[in-house]
Every structure is written in structure tokens, then in C-alpha cells.
Scaffold this motif. Structure first.
Motif, PDB file in Angstrom:
ATOM      1  N   SER A   1      -3.335  29.922  38.243  1.00 44.81           N
ATOM      2  CA  SER A   1      -2.967  28.660  38.894  1.00 44.81           C
ATOM      3  C   SER A   1      -4.141  27.703  38.903  1.00 44.81           C
TER       4      SER A   1
ATOM      5  N   MET B   1      -3.225  20.406  39.360  1.00 43.42           N
ATOM      6  CA  MET B   1      -2.840  19.591  38.207  1.00 43.42           C
ATOM      7  C   MET B   1      -3.977  18.668  37.772  1.00 43.42           C
TER       8      MET B   1
ATOM      9  N   SER C   1       1.883  15.854  33.573  1.00 45.09           N
ATOM     10  CA  SER C   1       3.107  15.989  34.367  1.00 45.09           C
ATOM     11  C   SER C   1       4.339  16.099  33.484  1.00 45.09           C
TER      12      SER C   1
ATOM     13  N   VAL D   1       4.173  19.575  31.753  1.00 42.81           N
ATOM     14  CA  VAL D   1       4.470  20.662  32.689  1.00 42.81           C
ATOM     15  C   VAL D   1       5.954  20.670  33.036  1.00 42.81           C
TER      16      VAL D   1
ATOM     17  N   GLU E   1       8.154  23.865  32.588  1.00 35.14           N
ATOM     18  CA  GLU E   1       8.965  24.392  33.697  1.00 35.14           C
ATOM     19  C   GLU E   1      10.391  24.689  33.224  1.00 35.14           C
TER      20      GLU E   1
ATOM     21  N   ARG F   1       5.570  24.512  39.496  1.00 36.20           N
ATOM     22  CA  ARG F   1       4.699  23.650  40.305  1.00 36.20           C
ATOM     23  C   ARG F   1       5.030  23.827  41.770  1.00 36.20           C
TER      24      ARG F   1
ATOM     25  N   THR G   1      -0.957  19.087  43.823  1.00 35.28           N
ATOM     26  CA  THR G   1       0.060  19.966  43.247  1.00 35.28           C
ATOM     27  C   THR G   1      -0.649  21.005  42.399  1.00 35.28           C
TER      28      THR G   1
ATOM     29  N   ALA H   1      -0.182  23.979  39.457  1.00 34.49           N
ATOM     30  CA  ALA H   1       0.646  24.539  38.388  1.00 34.49           C
ATOM     31  C   ALA H   1       0.301  26.018  38.270  1.00 34.49           C
TER      32      ALA H   1
END
Length: 165
Positions: A57, A60, A75, A78, A82, A89, A99, A101
Motif C-alpha cells: 500500500s 496516492m 487516479s 488506478v 480497480e 483504494r 487516499t 492504493a
């Protein structure tokens, strides 16, 4: 007004060699990753950075820096990762303004499966044509240029305590 500092012949040859690499290498790496894994080099870099951190982890903002991209670009990427189930996230539990990830188990499996082909491409395209001494010189040159650009150089990311991918 100051006179421009024109490049001499040796500097111009060095610049043209570097510019050729800057344009050709990303395309070659993207092509290999797209063909073999359906990933862009940027997506691979994001997954690899997460795979090499404790807990898989990162915030971001730090991940964007490591991937050498904007937070906006990250973003979007990601979000795609996702949808594939490779990243999730969440709000940073230590500071809700951020945030985080996190690489999922499926994402880790994807990077493990993809890494051997990518490493072979890096060897063939960059490292195999060089001697060990030239490889060390390349690292030093890359580090100096990175620092001049204000980008963390290889091995210079204390948050990770490891080299940048």
C-alpha cells in the motif's frame, strides 16, 4: 541579453543519443507489456511499486511521484486497475485527507506473472548492450539527471527504503 550556450559537437551527439532513447524506449516497453500482459508501462510501474512496499500500500500522492505521473493520471489508471480487481483504494487510516492504493492478491499475481517478460525486455533493450562499468555509469547519469529534474533517483526514496522501480 546573454548569448545562448550552444551545444558543441560532442554535446549534440550525446543529446541526440539521449533523445533517441527517451522517445524509443517507452514505446518498446509499452509494446512488450501490451502484447504479453495487456498493460501499459505506467500501469506496470504502479503495480510494481505497490508490490514492493510493506503492506503493498502507498498513498496516492507518493505513488504518483514513484510512477512519474500526475495525481490525475494516476487516479485514472488506478480506476482501471480497480475494475480489473488488481488495486483497491481507501481513505488513509492515519490521515483522512489522503487516499491509499493497495495491491490486491489478484494484482500481486498479475505483477508476478508479468515481471519476467518485462525484465527480459529491459535486459535486451538496455542492459545487455552495456558492460558492467557502463551499467554503473548509466545509473550515475540517470541519478544526476533525475536530481536535476527534481525527481527521486534510484535508491533515493526513504519512504520505501528501497530502490524505485
Amino acid at each position: 541579453m546573454n548569448e545562448p550556450r550552444w551545444l558543441d559537437d560532442e554535446e549534440q551527439d550525446a543529446w541526440r543519443a539521449m533523445a533517441g532513447i527517451v522517445f524509443a524506449l517507452p514505446a518498446a516497453l509499452d509494446a512488450q507489456l501490451q502484447r504479453d500482459a495487456g498493460l501499459t508501462h505506467f500501469e506496470y510501474t504502479v503495480l510494481a511499486a505497490l508490490s514492493e512496499t510493506e503492506g503493498r500500500s502507498l498513498r496516492m500522492s507518493l505513488l504518483a511521484t514513484l510512477a512519474n505521473g500526475s495525481l490525475s493520471r494516476l487516479s485514472h489508471v488506478v480506476k482501471r486497475l480497480e475494475k480489473q480487481g488488481w488495486v483497491r483504494r481507501a481513505t488513509d487510516p492515519d490521515d483522512g485527507r489522503y487516499t491509499v492504493a493497495t495491491l490486491t492478491d489478484d494484482g500481486y499475481a498479475k505483477i508476478v506473472a508479468t515481471a519476467p517478460g518485462h525484465v527480459e525486455a529491459v535486459r535486451q533493450l538496455v542492459l545487455d548492450p552495456l558492460t558492467r562499468a557502463q551499467t554503473r555509469q548509466l545509473r550515475e547519469i540517470g541519478s544526476r539527471i533525475s536530481r536535476g529534474l527534481g525527481v527521486p533517483a534510484a535508491g533515493e526514496c526513504p519512504e520505501l527504503n528501497r530502490p524505485i522501480p
